[in-house]
Design a protein around this motif. Sequence first.
Motif, PDB file in Angstrom:
ATOM      1  N   ASP A   1       0.853  -1.197   0.000  1.00 26.48           N
ATOM      2  CA  ASP A   1       0.000   0.000   0.000  1.00 26.48           C
ATOM      3  C   ASP A   1       0.887   1.246   0.000  1.00 26.48           C
ATOM      4  O   ASP A   1       0.846   2.050   0.937  1.00 26.48           O
ATOM      5  CB  ASP A   1      -0.907  -0.027   1.249  1.00 26.48           C
ATOM      6  CG  ASP A   1      -1.891   1.138   1.300  1.00 26.48           C
ATOM      7  OD1 ASP A   1      -2.091   1.817   0.261  1.00 26.48           O
ATOM      8  OD2 ASP A   1      -2.457   1.367   2.385  1.00 26.48           O
ATOM      9  N   PRO A   2       1.694   1.409  -1.048  1.00 29.53           N
ATOM     10  CA  PRO A   2       2.672   2.512  -1.028  1.00 29.53           C
ATOM     11  C   PRO A   2       2.021   3.892  -0.979  1.00 29.53           C
ATOM     12  O   PRO A   2       2.656   4.843  -0.534  1.00 29.53           O
ATOM     13  CB  PRO A   2       3.462   2.313  -2.330  1.00 29.53           C
ATOM     14  CG  PRO A   2       2.588   1.480  -3.202  1.00 29.53           C
ATOM     15  CD  PRO A   2       1.785   0.613  -2.280  1.00 29.53           C
ATOM     16  N   GLN A   3       0.766   3.976  -1.393  1.00 31.66           N
ATOM     17  CA  GLN A   3       0.092   5.279  -1.385  1.00 31.66           C
ATOM     18  C   GLN A   3      -0.018   5.835   0.044  1.00 31.66           C
ATOM     19  O   GLN A   3       0.287   6.995   0.295  1.00 31.66           O
ATOM     20  CB  GLN A   3      -1.296   5.131  -2.004  1.00 31.66           C
ATOM     21  CG  GLN A   3      -2.035   6.442  -2.179  1.00 31.66           C
ATOM     22  CD  GLN A   3      -3.384   6.239  -2.854  1.00 31.66           C
ATOM     23  OE1 GLN A   3      -3.536   5.409  -3.758  1.00 31.66           O
ATOM     24  NE2 GLN A   3      -4.378   6.982  -2.411  1.00 31.66           N
TER      25      GLN A   3
ATOM     26  N   THR B   1       9.005   0.296   1.605  1.00 38.60           N
ATOM     27  CA  THR B   1       7.944   0.761   0.723  1.00 38.60           C
ATOM     28  C   THR B   1       8.614   1.291  -0.535  1.00 38.60           C
ATOM     29  O   THR B   1       9.764   0.925  -0.811  1.00 38.60           O
ATOM     30  CB  THR B   1       7.046   1.796   1.447  1.00 38.60           C
ATOM     31  OG1 THR B   1       5.954   2.141   0.592  1.00 38.60           O
ATOM     32  CG2 THR B   1       7.800   3.038   1.881  1.00 38.60           C
TER      33      THR B   1
ATOM     34  N   SER C   1       7.839   3.361  -4.678  1.00 38.92           N
ATOM     35  CA  SER C   1       6.846   3.800  -5.655  1.00 38.92           C
ATOM     36  C   SER C   1       5.904   2.632  -5.927  1.00 38.92           C
ATOM     37  O   SER C   1       6.211   1.475  -5.603  1.00 38.92           O
ATOM     38  CB  SER C   1       7.526   4.238  -6.952  1.00 38.92           C
ATOM     39  OG  SER C   1       8.105   3.099  -7.585  1.00 38.92           O
ATOM     40  N   LYS C   2       4.761   2.942  -6.525  1.00 36.20           N
ATOM     41  CA  LYS C   2       3.829   1.869  -6.905  1.00 36.20           C
ATOM     42  C   LYS C   2       4.529   0.838  -7.774  1.00 36.20           C
ATOM     43  O   LYS C   2       4.321  -0.365  -7.622  1.00 36.20           O
ATOM     44  CB  LYS C   2       2.644   2.458  -7.673  1.00 36.20           C
ATOM     45  CG  LYS C   2       1.541   2.966  -6.774  1.00 36.20           C
ATOM     46  CD  LYS C   2       0.326   3.356  -7.605  1.00 36.20           C
ATOM     47  CE  LYS C   2      -0.745   3.943  -6.684  1.00 36.20           C
ATOM     48  NZ  LYS C   2      -1.900   4.452  -7.425  1.00 36.20           N
ATOM     49  N   ALA C   3       5.360   1.307  -8.696  1.00 33.96           N
ATOM     50  CA  ALA C   3       6.038   0.388  -9.622  1.00 33.96           C
ATOM     51  C   ALA C   3       7.054  -0.475  -8.886  1.00 33.96           C
ATOM     52  O   ALA C   3       7.182  -1.672  -9.155  1.00 33.96           O
ATOM     53  CB  ALA C   3       6.715   1.187 -10.737  1.00 33.96           C
TER      54      ALA C   3
ATOM     55  N   VAL D   1       6.999  -1.367  -5.690  1.00 33.29           N
ATOM     56  CA  VAL D   1       6.270  -2.328  -4.857  1.00 33.29           C
ATOM     57  C   VAL D   1       5.662  -3.434  -5.723  1.00 33.29           C
ATOM     58  O   VAL D   1       5.740  -4.621  -5.389  1.00 33.29           O
ATOM     59  CB  VAL D   1       5.189  -1.590  -4.036  1.00 33.29           C
ATOM     60  CG1 VAL D   1       4.159  -2.549  -3.470  1.00 33.29           C
ATOM     61  CG2 VAL D   1       5.847  -0.766  -2.923  1.00 33.29           C
ATOM     62  N   ALA D   2       5.111  -3.045  -6.869  1.00 36.27           N
ATOM     63  CA  ALA D   2       4.512  -4.047  -7.773  1.00 36.27           C
ATOM     64  C   ALA D   2       5.578  -5.026  -8.257  1.00 36.27           C
ATOM     65  O   ALA D   2       5.340  -6.235  -8.323  1.00 36.27           O
ATOM     66  CB  ALA D   2       3.839  -3.350  -8.955  1.00 36.27           C
TER      67      ALA D   2
END
Length: 200
Positions: free
Chosen positions: A109-111, A133, A135-137, A139-140
């Motif tokens: 949940d990086p946001q 944690t 960025s979204k990328a 973490v994905a």
Amino acid sequence: MRIGLVITMTAAFALGSLAAFALLPGGHAYLKGFATQQGRALIGGPFELVRHDGKPVTHKTYEGKHLLVYFGFTHCPDICPAGLQVITAALEKLGPKAKDVKPVFVSVDPQRDTPDAMKDYVSSFHPSLDGLTGSKAQVAAMARTYRVYYNITPNPEHPEDYTVDHSGFMYLMAPDGRYVAHFSHHVAPAKLAERLAALL
Ligand code: NI
């Protein structure tokens, strides 16, 4: 032959992983019959994330230590903190050997899980726990290498209070980054400590 073998292993893992996941109420998946020899080689790999102190880290940061990798998010109401309590208790039981294993909690949940949020959160658990944690990328990509499933479930009435379904396993990785074993988030601390003592 080599290419054929790789394709066979990948296909075996893909089939195995489709059958392996089942979702618990509250979104925490568990798995059955997961640790096939075929699957083992395919869990883990290089990563780039941000530690709870704001510093960038990669797989190289942790080279030379066993890693105990656990995915989750700080807003998780029950299972993530329970799993981190299990890890904390197991490491306390391990005694001096605990220094050979580095526990890391990787946010899905990086946001909401900024480095500062992770810092607050990990301070409630074992002192050696790193919160990771990114960025979204980032973490994905990390979740992909560990075959970790996660999915944001929107909350239309309270958009800030969304939840994140995710698989909840602990992965023990060797100092060279290879997969060693995985544990359920509801393993007993004494059992986890015993297994770690045997595997470290
Ligand atoms: Ni959770």
